[in-house]
Scaffold this motif. Sequence first.
Motif, PDB file in Angstrom:
ATOM      1  N   ILE A 173      12.955  -0.690   2.392  1.00 41.25           N
ATOM      2  CA  ILE A 173      12.012  -1.541   1.639  1.00 41.25           C
ATOM      3  C   ILE A 173      11.721  -1.201   0.239  1.00 41.25           C
ATOM      4  CG2 ILE A 173       9.500  -2.927   1.277  1.00 41.25           C
ATOM      5  CD1 ILE A 173       9.515  -1.891   4.596  1.00 41.25           C
ATOM      6  N   THR A 181       9.712  -1.282  -3.287  1.00 48.19           N
ATOM      7  CA  THR A 181       8.325  -2.057  -3.194  1.00 48.19           C
ATOM      8  C   THR A 181       7.435  -0.683  -4.130  1.00 48.19           C
ATOM      9  OG1 THR A 181       5.887  -2.066  -2.155  1.00 48.19           O
ATOM     10  CG2 THR A 181       7.643  -0.160  -1.340  1.00 48.19           C
ATOM     11  N   CYS A 228       3.566   0.559   3.219  1.00 50.34           N
ATOM     12  CA  CYS A 228       4.530   0.174   4.131  1.00 50.34           C
ATOM     13  C   CYS A 228       4.630   1.075   5.065  1.00 50.34           C
ATOM     14  CB  CYS A 228       5.219  -0.195   3.575  1.00 50.34           C
ATOM     15  SG  CYS A 228       5.661  -1.674   2.366  1.00 50.34           S
ATOM     16  N   GLU A 229       4.378   2.337   4.692  1.00 53.36           N
ATOM     17  CA  GLU A 229       4.972   3.385   5.638  1.00 53.36           C
ATOM     18  C   GLU A 229       3.385   3.533   6.899  1.00 53.36           C
ATOM     19  OE1 GLU A 229       7.297   5.236   6.405  1.00 53.36           O
ATOM     20  OE2 GLU A 229       8.201   5.459   4.430  1.00 53.36           O
ATOM     21  N   LEU A 270       3.982   0.401   9.212  1.00 58.20           N
ATOM     22  CA  LEU A 270       5.659   0.831   9.728  1.00 58.20           C
ATOM     23  C   LEU A 270       5.140   1.762  11.172  1.00 58.20           C
ATOM     24  CD1 LEU A 270       8.115  -0.388   6.909  1.00 58.20           C
ATOM     25  CD2 LEU A 270       7.298  -1.499   9.724  1.00 58.20           C
ATOM     26  N   CYS A 325      11.232   3.214   3.101  1.00 54.86           N
ATOM     27  CA  CYS A 325      10.212   2.459   2.351  1.00 54.86           C
ATOM     28  C   CYS A 325      10.336   2.974   1.022  1.00 54.86           C
ATOM     29  CB  CYS A 325       9.253   2.642   1.861  1.00 54.86           C
ATOM     30  SG  CYS A 325       8.589   1.933   3.754  1.00 54.86           S
ATOM     31  N   CYS A 364      10.012  -6.393  -2.683  1.00 55.55           N
ATOM     32  CA  CYS A 364       8.866  -7.353  -2.448  1.00 55.55           C
ATOM     33  C   CYS A 364       7.772  -7.862  -4.140  1.00 55.55           C
ATOM     34  CB  CYS A 364       7.301  -6.053  -2.070  1.00 55.55           C
ATOM     35  SG  CYS A 364       8.276  -5.410  -0.641  1.00 55.55           S
ATOM     36  N   GLU A 378       4.291  -6.796  -0.082  1.00 52.69           N
ATOM     37  CA  GLU A 378       4.532  -6.022   1.398  1.00 52.69           C
ATOM     38  C   GLU A 378       3.960  -7.102   1.850  1.00 52.69           C
ATOM     39  OE1 GLU A 378       4.565  -3.943  -2.894  1.00 52.69           O
ATOM     40  OE2 GLU A 378       3.584  -5.659  -1.964  1.00 52.69           O
ATOM     41  N   ALA A 396       6.983  -8.025   3.636  1.00 47.04           N
ATOM     42  CA  ALA A 396       7.949  -7.327   3.738  1.00 47.04           C
ATOM     43  C   ALA A 396       7.646  -6.768   5.613  1.00 47.04           C
ATOM     44  CB  ALA A 396       8.260  -6.848   3.033  1.00 47.04           C
ATOM     45  N   LEU A 397       6.803  -6.632   6.097  1.00 45.48           N
ATOM     46  CA  LEU A 397       5.781  -5.606   6.903  1.00 45.48           C
ATOM     47  C   LEU A 397       5.824  -7.135   8.160  1.00 45.48           C
ATOM     48  CD1 LEU A 397       2.947  -4.198   5.235  1.00 45.48           C
ATOM     49  CD2 LEU A 397       4.910  -3.206   6.216  1.00 45.48           C
ATOM     50  N   THR A 450       9.996  -7.516   9.176  1.00 45.45           N
ATOM     51  CA  THR A 450       9.873  -6.055  10.091  1.00 45.45           C
ATOM     52  C   THR A 450       9.778  -6.652  11.252  1.00 45.45           C
ATOM     53  OG1 THR A 450      10.438  -5.046   7.621  1.00 45.45           O
ATOM     54  CG2 THR A 450      10.474  -3.847   9.567  1.00 45.45           C
TER      55      THR A 450
END
Length: 272
Positions: free
Chosen positions: A5, A7, A13-14, A17, A35, A130, A160, A163-164, A167
């Motif tokens: 990803i 971003t 994001c971390e 995830l 990420c 992103c 973001e 994208a999450l 994913t």
Amino acid sequence: MRIDILTLFPEMCERVLSESVIGRARAAGLMDLRCHNIRDYTRDKHNRVDDAPYGGGMGMIMQAQPIYDCFMRVWRDAGPPAAERTAGPPEETPPAGDKPHLIYLSPKGKTLTQRRAAQLASYDRLVLLCGHYEGVDQRVLDELVDEEISIGDYVLTGGELPALVLTDAICRMLPGVLSSEACYTEESHFSGLLEYPHYTRPAEWHGRQTPEILLSGHHANIERWRREQALRVTLEKRPELLEGAELDQKDRAYLDSLSGADEDPEGRPEVL
């Protein structure tokens, strides 16, 4: 599978995830999620990654070069995550080997569907870009992006969250992430229908009863009831989905019956 990803907010994001089902599967090594901070690849001494749009207008536009450099580094990095980024900009020429499939999360993209998520789950490697601010310089999109995906007809502050979402939708279908394929193949949209209703203990709650058929132990009748309830729910809430669903003669006969007189609220099927 590996998903990278790109971003401006890798910590955001971390955090997501690393939680729940995806977090546990990631920790178990069932997928490789990474990420990357696009800002790490700027060549601007002030660490800027955006600038005003040519022609005027509101907001700022993400510049092409930091995104390009970030993607090129990710393309070259086929091994485990590096502890630190190598000093200096990456080489301009593309590396050898197949280019990773790059998806730009954009409100202008095709709307994400369960079918497309299932197709993407078969890829060995994906890269998700992103956007932020007012968007991304079109030239880097033209040069690198393979497809654009939207999660709905609305606009968010950045790519973001989409994208999450993408994913999560992909990774939950990877082998070993859920306990069995039935955990997702029986859900809404996978078969083209919405999911049937669920009930759990107690059998009666606030005067509302669990349908008797679910307590009967007759698995064939339960499966038919669930199929009919999925048809009923889809007809009531998303009838357009029925046009693309795989329906047999029993399904069509049941749908025809729903267009007639009022049904038993439990929608009991015939005893098989």
